[in-house]
Design an enzyme around this catalytic site. Structure first.
Site, mmCIF file in Angstrom:
data_model
loop_
_atom_site.group_PDB
_atom_site.id
_atom_site.type_symbol
_atom_site.label_atom_id
_atom_site.label_comp_id
_atom_site.label_asym_id
_atom_site.label_seq_id
_atom_site.Cartn_x
_atom_site.Cartn_y
_atom_site.Cartn_z
ATOM 1 N N ASN A 54 -20.682 -28.258 39.909
ATOM 2 C CA ASN A 54 -20.724 -28.741 39.704
ATOM 3 C C ASN A 54 -21.770 -29.732 38.847
ATOM 4 O OD1 ASN A 54 -23.748 -30.716 41.630
ATOM 5 N ND2 ASN A 54 -23.400 -28.086 41.974
ATOM 6 N N MET A 56 -23.050 -33.309 39.635
ATOM 7 C CA MET A 56 -22.985 -34.294 40.261
ATOM 8 C C MET A 56 -23.909 -35.548 39.850
ATOM 9 S SD MET A 56 -20.610 -33.360 42.236
ATOM 10 C CE MET A 56 -20.398 -34.834 42.774
ATOM 11 N N GLY A 57 -24.930 -34.879 39.218
ATOM 12 C CA GLY A 57 -26.046 -36.462 38.649
ATOM 13 C C GLY A 57 -26.446 -36.992 39.133
ATOM 14 N N CYS A 117 -32.648 -29.538 40.490
ATOM 15 C CA CYS A 117 -31.907 -29.839 39.592
ATOM 16 C C CYS A 117 -30.574 -29.841 38.255
ATOM 17 C CB CYS A 117 -32.274 -31.767 40.165
ATOM 18 S SG CYS A 117 -29.993 -32.423 39.294
ATOM 19 N N LYS A 156 -37.445 -26.327 47.071
ATOM 20 C CA LYS A 156 -36.537 -26.179 46.386
ATOM 21 C C LYS A 156 -36.294 -25.665 44.388
ATOM 22 C CE LYS A 156 -31.428 -25.888 47.711
ATOM 23 N NZ LYS A 156 -30.343 -26.552 47.743
ATOM 24 N N GLY A 212 -21.693 -21.293 45.321
ATOM 25 C CA GLY A 212 -20.103 -20.884 45.911
ATOM 26 C C GLY A 212 -20.253 -19.077 46.682
ATOM 27 N N GLY A 241 -23.820 -18.796 48.736
ATOM 28 C CA GLY A 241 -22.615 -17.977 49.434
ATOM 29 C C GLY A 241 -22.485 -17.853 50.816
HETATM 30 O O1 RRO Z 1 -26.734 -34.213 42.146
HETATM 31 C C1 RRO Z 1 -26.533 -32.772 41.498
HETATM 32 O O2 RRO Z 1 -25.786 -32.726 40.250
HETATM 33 C C2 RRO Z 1 -27.043 -31.196 42.177
HETATM 34 C C3 RRO Z 1 -28.247 -31.529 42.457
HETATM 35 BR BR1 RRO Z 1 -29.339 -33.033 42.379
HETATM 36 C C4 RRO Z 1 -28.817 -30.572 43.118
HETATM 37 O O3 RRO Z 1 -29.889 -30.310 42.870
HETATM 38 N N1 RRO Z 1 -28.291 -29.539 42.492
HETATM 39 C C5 RRO Z 1 -27.089 -29.305 42.048
HETATM 40 O O4 RRO Z 1 -26.625 -28.686 41.660
HETATM 41 N N2 RRO Z 1 -26.190 -29.729 41.282
#
Ligand code: RRO
Length: 282
Positions: A54, A56-57, A117, A156, A212, A241
């Site tokens: 991912n 996602m941003g 992130c 985290k 995963g 996972g």
């Molecule tokens: O939103 C993301 O792209 C994202 C975040 Br904030 C995160 O902490 N961990 C991740 O895998 N994606």
């Protein structure tokens, strides 16, 4: 509990409290300003190998939305007897402290500082991932401690490949009484996968966080090592996972006291929690 990134709105909270047996709800990560997601494609799941990428941003609705949404979420959670954990991600130490206080002031029972992130890119390239920038981590913890007083946070972290870094991070976290728990781990940063034509599955640079089943041995190793180095008063939440009761048991055996579930919640849906817990309360 669910992992951050899977629950960002009041509706998302309502689904979890009414339709799952989770022990706590994790909302976020939230930032000061609203953020749009990165361009599509930003999520890809390999059914063949059971992992996800991912980028996602950090999409979320920002403090303007959460100012009214968090109290609603807190009411819902307390009605169902579930603690509300709010994950925050700042773009500076001051912003982490401001967001942590904001989350507590609007009904959070615990704040999770997201130091992992991997998907924030600007004109100057990739933003530093706090997990790997110990001076930055220290400054954030100093300011957050000062701002929150007696209130606690969980932290985290990204997965570490360097064992000496795990030890150094554990020692750093141990110096801050504000840290009540470590959540390990976030996605593995900057992974990439190509399709048959050689095009990355994820837009932009193609680099993305890996999650995963493939992350389970790595996540377990992080838990074992943090358990070895952290003082007893810092709890460990295991992530990576988890999709079966055996996965949960393995994390508890490694030293975690709770677990978070991200990718299998996204892939399977809310029934995954019932499926994993099988009627028992883990
Ligand atoms: O939103 C993301 O792209 C994202 C975040 Br904030 C995160 O902490 N961990 C991740 O895998 N994606």
């Amino acid at each position: 509990m669910n992992a951050a990134g899977t629950c960002k709105t009041v509706d998302d909270v309502e689904i979890l409290v009414t339709r799952s047996p989770v022990g706590a709800i994790v909302v976020g990560s939230i930032t000061a300003l609203q953020r749009q997601p990165n361009p599509e494609p930003r999520y890809w799941f390999s059914t063949q190998h059971d992992y996800a990428l991912n980028s996602m941003g950090l999409p979320n609705l920002g403090m303007d939305y959460y100012e009214t949404a968090l109290p609603h979420m807190a009411t819902l959670c307390s009605r169902y007897n579930q603690p509300l954990i709010v994950s925050v991600a700042g773009f500076s130490p001051e912003e982490y402290a401001r967001l942590a206080l904001f989350a507590y002031d609007h009904g959070a029972n615990l704040v999770e500082l997201n130091f992992g992130c991997p998907n924030i890119w600007g004109d100057a390239g990739q933003k530093p991932i706090v997990s790997f920038a110990l001076d930055l981590m220290q400054e954030i913890l100093r300011l957050v401690s000062h701002t929150l007083g007696a209130r606690k946070v969980s932290v985290k972290l990204s997965p570490y490949s360097d064992p000496s870094m795990i030890r150094a991070v554990a020692e750093l976290l141990s110096q801050y009484p504000v840290v009540a728990a470590v959540v390990t781990s976030n996605t593995f940063p900057n992974a990439t996968v190509f399709d048959k034509e050689g095009t990355p599955y994820i837009s932009g640079t193609g680099l993305a966080g890996l999650s995963g089943s493939v992350m389970k041995p790595i996540g377990l190793g992080q838990v074992v090592q943090f358990h070895q180095y952290l003082p007893e008063h810092i709890q460990i939440a295991g992530v990576g996972g988890i999709s079966t009761q055996k996965d949960v048991r393995d994390y508890l055996r490694a030293g975690a006291t709770v677990v978070q579930i991200g990718t299998s919640y996204i892939q399977i849906g809310v029934s995954v929690f019932e499926q994993i817990m099988g009627g028992s309360s883990l």
